[in-house]
Design a protein around this motif. Structure first.
Motif, mmCIF file in Angstrom:
data_model
loop_
_atom_site.group_PDB
_atom_site.id
_atom_site.type_symbol
_atom_site.label_atom_id
_atom_site.label_comp_id
_atom_site.label_asym_id
_atom_site.label_seq_id
_atom_site.Cartn_x
_atom_site.Cartn_y
_atom_site.Cartn_z
ATOM 1 N N GLU A 1 13.688 -0.771 14.583
ATOM 2 C CA GLU A 1 12.545 -1.655 14.569
ATOM 3 C C GLU A 1 11.654 -1.451 15.727
ATOM 4 O O GLU A 1 11.882 -0.640 16.850
ATOM 5 N N VAL A 2 10.285 -1.746 15.345
ATOM 6 C CA VAL A 2 9.199 -1.703 16.432
ATOM 7 C C VAL A 2 9.216 -3.000 17.396
ATOM 8 O O VAL A 2 8.184 -3.748 17.147
ATOM 9 N N ASN A 3 10.321 -3.444 17.759
ATOM 10 C CA ASN A 3 10.161 -4.706 18.343
ATOM 11 C C ASN A 3 11.468 -4.938 19.297
ATOM 12 O O ASN A 3 12.370 -3.770 19.451
ATOM 13 N N LEU B 1 14.105 1.146 18.821
ATOM 14 C CA LEU B 1 13.639 2.460 19.002
ATOM 15 C C LEU B 1 12.429 2.804 18.550
ATOM 16 O O LEU B 1 11.589 3.649 19.374
ATOM 17 N N GLY B 2 11.693 2.100 17.517
ATOM 18 C CA GLY B 2 10.411 2.398 17.398
ATOM 19 C C GLY B 2 9.723 1.650 18.326
ATOM 20 O O GLY B 2 8.410 2.237 18.690
ATOM 21 N N LEU B 3 9.983 0.570 18.949
ATOM 22 C CA LEU B 3 9.516 0.027 20.324
ATOM 23 C C LEU B 3 9.215 1.209 21.383
ATOM 24 O O LEU B 3 8.168 1.346 22.101
ATOM 25 N N VAL B 4 10.338 1.719 21.711
ATOM 26 C CA VAL B 4 10.632 2.613 22.753
ATOM 27 C C VAL B 4 9.751 3.858 22.586
ATOM 28 O O VAL B 4 8.938 4.392 23.427
ATOM 29 N N ALA C 1 2.417 -1.064 12.416
ATOM 30 C CA ALA C 1 1.742 -0.661 11.166
ATOM 31 C C ALA C 1 2.091 0.605 10.813
ATOM 32 O O ALA C 1 2.275 1.004 9.349
ATOM 33 N N SER C 2 2.244 1.802 11.655
ATOM 34 C CA SER C 2 2.587 3.134 11.333
ATOM 35 C C SER C 2 4.033 3.020 10.623
ATOM 36 O O SER C 2 4.573 3.794 9.808
ATOM 37 N N TYR C 3 5.184 2.095 11.335
ATOM 38 C CA TYR C 3 6.328 2.034 10.882
ATOM 39 C C TYR C 3 6.459 1.796 9.446
ATOM 40 O O TYR C 3 7.175 2.166 8.430
ATOM 41 N N SER C 4 5.807 0.481 9.112
ATOM 42 C CA SER C 4 5.634 -0.111 7.863
ATOM 43 C C SER C 4 5.105 1.040 6.727
ATOM 44 O O SER C 4 5.429 0.979 5.531
ATOM 45 N N THR C 5 3.995 1.582 7.257
ATOM 46 C CA THR C 5 3.483 2.622 6.385
ATOM 47 C C THR C 5 4.382 3.866 5.894
ATOM 48 O O THR C 5 4.584 4.111 4.636
#
Length: 325
Positions: free
Chosen positions: A142-144, A168-171, A297-301
């Motif tokens: 996740e980005v969180n 790891l998306g957050l990192v 937004a990038s991760y969701s796309t």
């Protein structure tokens, strides 16, 4: 994350510690939370005592009907009254038997032996935020980042240490100073004594939800009993009418608890933001939020693209448009 400790961002010079003191609104919702908890306790005790009184009355009436020896139907009536009383009490206490499981799917636990630099970094942030260290640390895609713990009815009476989930998306979306700001925000939650009140309200909401909506198993039990004899069906209908009265009262309390919980949660977020600004600087808090929005937004796309164009067959990632050619 090599040499992470060498580039540890320092605290802002001259940071005013007063910014992390609870606000008046924060204290207000803490007191409201205490009031909501007391309201639930008194309401629940009233309903429990009422249910026990009804069950005892049903049991005594049933017992005397059986003693009267008025035949087979009298025996059935007496037994059905006793069972109805037992089932009514069970309805009020059935949440005690509800198991709560934490979903760890999509998360991998890490330890200090595998990631010593990261753990040293986190220990330094917790020291600056004056917060306890997390019990366990997990990573996810996740980005969180987030705080979570295994919550059950019994966790209201026994201390439960909180876990940390790092996406790891957050990192990959923030720099080291912004990462510190995000961690400081999460540890701001770790340091909040009021989080215990939030835990109480959360669990009490689960108790009420269990009695209002999580009744599939109880409904099946009641239906199986009602199918045996028409006499049992009549007692089951009486049982349902009493339960509807209990649920009417619980819905009112449910509304009060939810409003209080939402208000307290909002103030807890504000306080955690203040801790993050105190430890890492307000600019880092602001820029980290912007980067997280872009990363999310990038991760969701990407996830939407993969779901639309690829499928997993026997462990293989197959390009759907390619297979159609």
């Amino acid at each position: 994350m090599k040499n992470l400790t060498l580039s540890y961002p320092p605290m802002p010079a001259g940071a005013d510690k007063n910014v992390v003191k609870p606000s008046k609104a924060f204290k207000k919702y803490v007191y409201l939370s205490i009031g909501a908890i007391l309201l639930f306790i008194l309401t629940y005790l009233f309903l429990l005592c009422g249910s026990l009184a009804i069950a005892v009355a049903f049991g005594m009436v049933g017992y005397y009907i059986i003693l009267a020896g008025i035949g087979f139907w009298g025996l059935l009536l007496g037994i059905s009254l006793m069972i109805a009383g037992v089932l009514l009490v069970y309805f009020v206490i059935k949440f005690l038997f509800k198991r709560s499981r934490t979903d760890y799917s999509g998360m991998i636990e890490i330890n200090a032996g595998d990631q010593p630099e990261l753990f040293r970094f986190i220990n330094q942030v917790t020291a600056e935020a004056q917060a306890p260290s997390p019990k366990r640390i997990f990573v996810s895609p996740e980005v969180n980042a987030g705080v979570f713990y295994t919550s059950s009815f019994w966790s209201m009476f026994f201390p439960v240490r909180k876990n940390l989930n790092i996406g790891l998306g957050l990192v990959n979306s923030v720099n080291i100073s912004e990462f510190k700001a995000v961690m400081a925000h999460e540890f701001g939650h770790f340091s909040q004594r009021s989080m215990k009140f939030g835990s109480y309200i959360y669990n009490l909401n689960k108790v009420i939800y269990n009695m209002l909506y999580d009744n599939e198993g109880y409904g099946k039990l009641l239906n199986q009993w009602a199918r045996i004899y028409n006499m049992f069906r009549m007692m089951a209908m009486l049982n349902i009418q009493i339960i509807r009265g209990i649920q009417f009262v619980l819905r009112k309390v449910y509304g009060v608890l939810n409003k209080t919980y939402l208000g307290l949660s909002r103030e807890m977020e504000f306080h955690a933001d203040a801790v993050a600004a105190y430890v890492s600087g307000s600019n880092q808090v602001l820029t980290s939020l912007k980067r997280i929005d872009i990363g999310h937004a990038s991760y969701s796309t990407l996830i939407n693209y993969l779901n639309s164009n690829y499928t997993i067959i026997k462990g293989w990632l197959i390009c759907t448009p390619c297979s159609r050619k």
